[in-house]
Design a protein around this motif. Structure first.
Motif, PDB file in Angstrom:
ATOM      1  N   MET A   1      12.812   4.107   7.739  1.00 23.78           N
ATOM      2  CA  MET A   1      13.990   3.543   8.339  1.00 23.78           C
ATOM      3  C   MET A   1      14.616   4.608   9.233  1.00 23.78           C
ATOM      4  O   MET A   1      14.428   5.792   9.030  1.00 23.78           O
ATOM      5  N   SER A   2      15.367   4.167  10.193  1.00 20.74           N
ATOM      6  CA  SER A   2      16.007   5.069  11.142  1.00 20.74           C
ATOM      7  C   SER A   2      17.510   5.144  10.885  1.00 20.74           C
ATOM      8  O   SER A   2      18.122   4.174  10.434  1.00 20.74           O
ATOM      9  N   LYS A   3      18.099   6.280  11.211  1.00 21.21           N
ATOM     10  CA  LYS A   3      19.549   6.448  11.110  1.00 21.21           C
ATOM     11  C   LYS A   3      20.238   6.180  12.446  1.00 21.21           C
ATOM     12  O   LYS A   3      21.419   6.444  12.597  1.00 21.21           O
ATOM     13  N   ALA A   4      19.498   5.621  13.400  1.00 19.89           N
ATOM     14  CA  ALA A   4      20.062   5.328  14.720  1.00 19.89           C
ATOM     15  C   ALA A   4      21.210   4.329  14.592  1.00 19.89           C
ATOM     16  O   ALA A   4      21.167   3.411  13.772  1.00 19.89           O
ATOM     17  N   GLN A   5      22.221   4.509  15.413  1.00 21.49           N
ATOM     18  CA  GLN A   5      23.366   3.596  15.444  1.00 21.49           C
ATOM     19  C   GLN A   5      23.106   2.414  16.378  1.00 21.49           C
ATOM     20  O   GLN A   5      23.686   1.345  16.211  1.00 21.49           O
ATOM     21  N   SER A   6      22.231   2.652  17.374  1.00 27.15           N
ATOM     22  CA  SER A   6      21.885   1.591  18.320  1.00 27.15           C
ATOM     23  C   SER A   6      20.543   1.914  18.962  1.00 27.15           C
ATOM     24  O   SER A   6      20.064   3.048  18.891  1.00 27.15           O
TER      25      SER A   6
ATOM     26  N   PRO B   1      22.736  -1.439  25.170  1.00 23.39           N
ATOM     27  CA  PRO B   1      22.493  -1.079  23.768  1.00 23.39           C
ATOM     28  C   PRO B   1      22.510  -2.294  22.840  1.00 23.39           C
ATOM     29  O   PRO B   1      23.171  -3.288  23.113  1.00 23.39           O
ATOM     30  N   ILE B   2      21.761  -2.151  21.753  1.00 26.47           N
ATOM     31  CA  ILE B   2      21.759  -3.146  20.683  1.00 26.47           C
ATOM     32  C   ILE B   2      22.174  -2.428  19.407  1.00 26.47           C
ATOM     33  O   ILE B   2      21.583  -1.419  19.033  1.00 26.47           O
ATOM     34  N   THR B   3      23.175  -2.939  18.755  1.00 26.66           N
ATOM     35  CA  THR B   3      23.726  -2.314  17.560  1.00 26.66           C
ATOM     36  C   THR B   3      22.799  -2.489  16.361  1.00 26.66           C
ATOM     37  O   THR B   3      22.239  -3.563  16.154  1.00 26.66           O
ATOM     38  N   VAL B   4      22.674  -1.425  15.592  1.00 27.73           N
ATOM     39  CA  VAL B   4      21.941  -1.485  14.328  1.00 27.73           C
ATOM     40  C   VAL B   4      22.919  -1.956  13.254  1.00 27.73           C
ATOM     41  O   VAL B   4      24.057  -1.481  13.178  1.00 27.73           O
ATOM     42  N   ASP B   5      22.501  -2.874  12.434  1.00 22.98           N
ATOM     43  CA  ASP B   5      23.331  -3.416  11.350  1.00 22.98           C
ATOM     44  C   ASP B   5      23.429  -2.363  10.245  1.00 22.98           C
ATOM     45  O   ASP B   5      22.585  -2.291   9.359  1.00 22.98           O
ATOM     46  N   GLN B   6      24.459  -1.554  10.297  1.00 19.62           N
ATOM     47  CA  GLN B   6      24.612  -0.439   9.365  1.00 19.62           C
ATOM     48  C   GLN B   6      24.802  -0.908   7.927  1.00 19.62           C
ATOM     49  O   GLN B   6      24.330  -0.261   6.995  1.00 19.62           O
TER      50      GLN B   6
ATOM     51  N   LEU C   1      19.644 -14.246  22.922  1.00 20.43           N
ATOM     52  CA  LEU C   1      20.728 -14.247  21.938  1.00 20.43           C
ATOM     53  C   LEU C   1      21.971 -13.599  22.530  1.00 20.43           C
ATOM     54  O   LEU C   1      21.888 -12.582  23.217  1.00 20.43           O
ATOM     55  N   ASP C   2      23.111 -14.144  22.226  1.00 17.83           N
ATOM     56  CA  ASP C   2      24.356 -13.586  22.759  1.00 17.83           C
ATOM     57  C   ASP C   2      24.768 -12.302  22.059  1.00 17.83           C
ATOM     58  O   ASP C   2      25.009 -11.296  22.683  1.00 17.83           O
ATOM     59  N   ASP C   3      24.872 -12.358  20.761  1.00 15.06           N
ATOM     60  CA  ASP C   3      25.374 -11.212  20.002  1.00 15.06           C
ATOM     61  C   ASP C   3      24.551 -11.092  18.726  1.00 15.06           C
ATOM     62  O   ASP C   3      24.541 -12.014  17.907  1.00 15.06           O
ATOM     63  N   PHE C   4      23.872  -9.990  18.554  1.00 15.71           N
ATOM     64  CA  PHE C   4      23.051  -9.804  17.368  1.00 15.71           C
ATOM     65  C   PHE C   4      22.924  -8.318  17.053  1.00 15.71           C
ATOM     66  O   PHE C   4      23.217  -7.461  17.891  1.00 15.71           O
ATOM     67  N   LYS C   5      22.532  -8.043  15.826  1.00 10.40           N
ATOM     68  CA  LYS C   5      22.268  -6.686  15.371  1.00 10.40           C
ATOM     69  C   LYS C   5      20.842  -6.633  14.857  1.00 10.40           C
ATOM     70  O   LYS C   5      20.268  -7.665  14.507  1.00 10.40           O
ATOM     71  N   ILE C   6      20.300  -5.422  14.786  1.00 10.07           N
ATOM     72  CA  ILE C   6      18.931  -5.263  14.294  1.00 10.07           C
ATOM     73  C   ILE C   6      18.916  -4.321  13.092  1.00 10.07           C
ATOM     74  O   ILE C   6      19.859  -3.557  12.870  1.00 10.07           O
ATOM     75  N   VAL C   7      17.842  -4.403  12.342  1.00  9.94           N
ATOM     76  CA  VAL C   7      17.569  -3.481  11.238  1.00  9.94           C
ATOM     77  C   VAL C   7      16.153  -2.954  11.480  1.00  9.94           C
ATOM     78  O   VAL C   7      15.185  -3.633  11.175  1.00  9.94           O
ATOM     79  N   PRO C   8      16.039  -1.762  12.075  1.00 16.55           N
ATOM     80  CA  PRO C   8      14.717  -1.236  12.422  1.00 16.55           C
ATOM     81  C   PRO C   8      13.986  -0.663  11.202  1.00 16.55           C
ATOM     82  O   PRO C   8      14.326   0.398  10.690  1.00 16.55           O
ATOM     83  N   LEU C   9      12.981  -1.384  10.737  1.00 18.52           N
ATOM     84  CA  LEU C   9      12.178  -0.957   9.592  1.00 18.52           C
ATOM     85  C   LEU C   9      10.718  -0.828  10.006  1.00 18.52           C
ATOM     86  O   LEU C   9      10.209  -1.667  10.738  1.00 18.52           O
ATOM     87  N   LEU C  10      10.075   0.197   9.533  1.00 20.86           N
ATOM     88  CA  LEU C  10       8.628   0.339   9.660  1.00 20.86           C
ATOM     89  C   LEU C  10       8.060   0.352   8.258  1.00 20.86           C
ATOM     90  O   LEU C  10       8.520   1.113   7.413  1.00 20.86           O
ATOM     91  N   LEU C  11       7.070  -0.487   8.030  1.00 13.80           N
ATOM     92  CA  LEU C  11       6.493  -0.590   6.697  1.00 13.80           C
ATOM     93  C   LEU C  11       5.167   0.151   6.633  1.00 13.80           C
ATOM     94  O   LEU C  11       4.271  -0.101   7.434  1.00 13.80           O
TER      95      LEU C  11
END
Length: 81
Positions: free
Chosen positions: A1-6, A13-18, A54-64
């Motif tokens: 997982m990443s600690k990136a904020q966006s 930018p796309i916000t990461v769902d903290q 999409l108008d407004d969304f957040k992401i959760v960047p995961l690598l498995l």
């Protein structure tokens, strides 16, 4: 997982769902590993398309590293989805 904020794309930018990241980080099989994202760009390829659709969304960047049903269940339970 990443600690990136966006994540930054040419469209902005796309916000990461903290909140989701913090919940997933509590799982015993999850670690932060920034270098895992260095050469993996499949997410970045999809983000501009999502921004267009999409108008407004957040992401959760995961690598498995592994693909187990128990891991999938754990992720869903952690974020309540």
């Amino acid at each position: 997982m990443s600690k990136a904020q966006s994540f930054i794309t040419p469209l902005g930018p796309i916000t990461v769902d903290q909140e989701a990241v913090e919940a997933i980080a509590k799982l015993p099989f999850v670690d932060y590993l920034e270098q895992a994202h260095t050469y993996e760009h499949s997410l970045e390829v999809h983000l501009p398309f999502l921004q267009e659709m999409l108008d407004d969304f957040k992401i959760v960047p995961l690598l498995l590293a592994t693909h187990r049903r128990t891991s999938q269940s754990g992720y869903r339970c952690a974020v309540g989805r």
